[in-house]
Design a protein around this motif. Structure first.
Motif, PDB file in Angstrom:
ATOM      1  N   GLN A  33       0.843  -1.187   0.000  1.00 44.18           N
ATOM      2  CA  GLN A  33       0.000   0.000   0.000  1.00 44.18           C
ATOM      3  C   GLN A  33       0.889   1.252   0.000  1.00 44.18           C
ATOM      4  OE1 GLN A  33      -2.951  -0.261   3.164  1.00 44.18           O
ATOM      5  NE2 GLN A  33      -2.874  -2.495   3.087  1.00 44.18           N
ATOM      6  N   TYR A  35       0.870   5.414   1.095  1.00 45.06           N
ATOM      7  CA  TYR A  35       0.214   6.412   1.916  1.00 45.06           C
ATOM      8  C   TYR A  35       0.897   7.753   1.717  1.00 45.06           C
ATOM      9  CZ  TYR A  35      -2.222   2.745   4.491  1.00 45.06           C
ATOM     10  OH  TYR A  35      -3.032   1.693   4.835  1.00 45.06           O
ATOM     11  N   HIS A  45      -4.491   6.946   3.111  1.00 38.91           N
ATOM     12  CA  HIS A  45      -4.316   5.820   2.198  1.00 38.91           C
ATOM     13  C   HIS A  45      -4.545   6.270   0.758  1.00 38.91           C
ATOM     14  CE1 HIS A  45      -5.849   2.151   0.079  1.00 38.91           C
ATOM     15  NE2 HIS A  45      -4.731   1.686   0.615  1.00 38.91           N
ATOM     16  N   LEU A  48      -3.873   0.510  -2.947  1.00 38.06           N
ATOM     17  CA  LEU A  48      -3.452  -0.824  -2.512  1.00 38.06           C
ATOM     18  C   LEU A  48      -3.292  -1.695  -3.744  1.00 38.06           C
ATOM     19  CD1 LEU A  48      -5.024  -2.945   0.354  1.00 38.06           C
ATOM     20  CD2 LEU A  48      -4.750  -3.928  -1.914  1.00 38.06           C
ATOM     21  N   ARG A  50      -2.420  -5.738  -4.813  1.00 37.61           N
ATOM     22  CA  ARG A  50      -2.293  -7.094  -4.274  1.00 37.61           C
ATOM     23  C   ARG A  50      -1.110  -7.809  -4.922  1.00 37.61           C
ATOM     24  NH1 ARG A  50      -6.590  -7.425  -1.173  1.00 37.61           N
ATOM     25  NH2 ARG A  50      -8.498  -6.347  -1.771  1.00 37.61           N
ATOM     26  N   TYR A 100       0.291 -11.464   8.109  1.00 36.56           N
ATOM     27  CA  TYR A 100       0.584 -11.024   9.471  1.00 36.56           C
ATOM     28  C   TYR A 100      -0.552 -10.153  10.004  1.00 36.56           C
ATOM     29  CZ  TYR A 100       5.468 -12.472   8.849  1.00 36.56           C
ATOM     30  OH  TYR A 100       6.617 -13.192   8.632  1.00 36.56           O
ATOM     31  N   GLY A 101      -1.309  -9.550   9.096  1.00 35.09           N
ATOM     32  CA  GLY A 101      -2.419  -8.714   9.511  1.00 35.09           C
ATOM     33  C   GLY A 101      -1.998  -7.357  10.045  1.00 35.09           C
ATOM     34  N   LYS A 102      -0.762  -6.959   9.763  1.00 34.89           N
ATOM     35  CA  LYS A 102      -0.316  -5.642  10.206  1.00 34.89           C
ATOM     36  C   LYS A 102       0.672  -5.107   9.180  1.00 34.89           C
ATOM     37  CE  LYS A 102       2.569  -8.291  13.373  1.00 34.89           C
ATOM     38  NZ  LYS A 102       3.981  -8.006  13.595  1.00 34.89           N
ATOM     39  N   LEU A 103       0.676  -3.791   9.018  1.00 34.87           N
ATOM     40  CA  LEU A 103       1.506  -3.156   7.999  1.00 34.87           C
ATOM     41  C   LEU A 103       2.867  -2.769   8.553  1.00 34.87           C
ATOM     42  CD1 LEU A 103      -0.966  -0.757   6.152  1.00 34.87           C
ATOM     43  CD2 LEU A 103      -0.187  -3.027   5.466  1.00 34.87           C
TER      44      LEU A 103
END
Lengths: 115, 112
Positions: A33, A35, A45, A48, A50, A100-103
């Motif tokens: 992503q 920003y 943001h 994004l 993929r 991981y679910g975190k940036l």
């Protein structure tokens, strides 16, 4: 660090010119992503992309992703003075196919667009 | 209007004081995050939460603590502030979709 480098660290251009910023990363990713951060404020943001996508457009923004080189680029076309800000890439890393679910954020590129 | 709010915007406090930085979001997001950012530098994840009663430490070790008693609220507490805690603290939330994270405006903390 999961994140690699962004370059250039700073970029100064004239209004109307295109600005290109690059981002490299170290791990496998689910998505990447970009920003934007105006001085002293929170991040906004932008776009994004993929891991199975190679290019994405949004207005004057064009993002590319090369997972074989673990790199991405952000192109801002026909820049304006209002585009002056810091730009950060961020990766949503994966391990064993699970996000991981975190940036994790890069160091950012400071863009200055002169009127 | 859906948004994420951080208070205070600026805080100057003496060494040894206990402080709580507030973060609230009105979007119903399950995931919330705290990042620490020094001027001109990258963001470092210090805490995150995947939902009520779920909190995890981030990649950067921090002496702060967090709680998640309600979905919309994710406060960060420093029991005894020190000058080394001087930084900007950014709160964010996400819906796991394609919209990325929504960030608050940040709290700029100065400990003297």
């Amino acid at each position: 660090s999961q994140q690699g480098e962004e370059d250039p660290q700073a970029l100064s251009i004239q209004e109307g010119e295109n600005a290109t910023m690059n981002c490299s990363y170290k791990t496998s990713i689910n998505n990447l992503q970009w920003y934007r951060q105006n001085s002293g404020r929170g991040l906004v943001h932008l776009i994004l992309i993929r891991s199975n996508e190679r290019e994405k457009h949004s207005g004057r923004l064009r993002v590319t992703l090369d997972t074989s080189k673990k790199s991405s680029s952000l192109l801002i076309t026909a820049s304006r003075a209002a585009d002056t800000a810091s730009y950060f890439c961020a990766t949503d890393g994966v391990a064993g196919g699970t996000s991981y679910g975190k940036l994790t954020f890069g160091q950012g590129t400071i863009l200055t667009v002169h009127p | 209007e859906a948004d994420i709010y951080q208070t205070p915007r600026y805080l100057v406090i003496g060494t040894g004081k206990k402080i709580t930085l507030e973060c609230s979001q009105t979007m119903g997001h399950d995931k919330m995050y705290w990042y620490q950012q020094d001027p001109g530098m990258e963001l470092h994840l210090i805490h995150y939460s995947y939902g009520v009663n779920s909190t995890e430490k981030g990649d950067l070790s921090s002496e702060s603590t967090v709680s998640r008693i309600r979905t919309e609220h994710f406060p960060l507490t420093l029991e005894s502030a020190r000058p080394s805690h001087t930084s900007q603290y950014l709160c964010a939330s996400s819906d796991q979709g394609s919209n990325g994270y929504t960030f608050g405006s940040g709290t700029r903390l100065t400990v003297v």
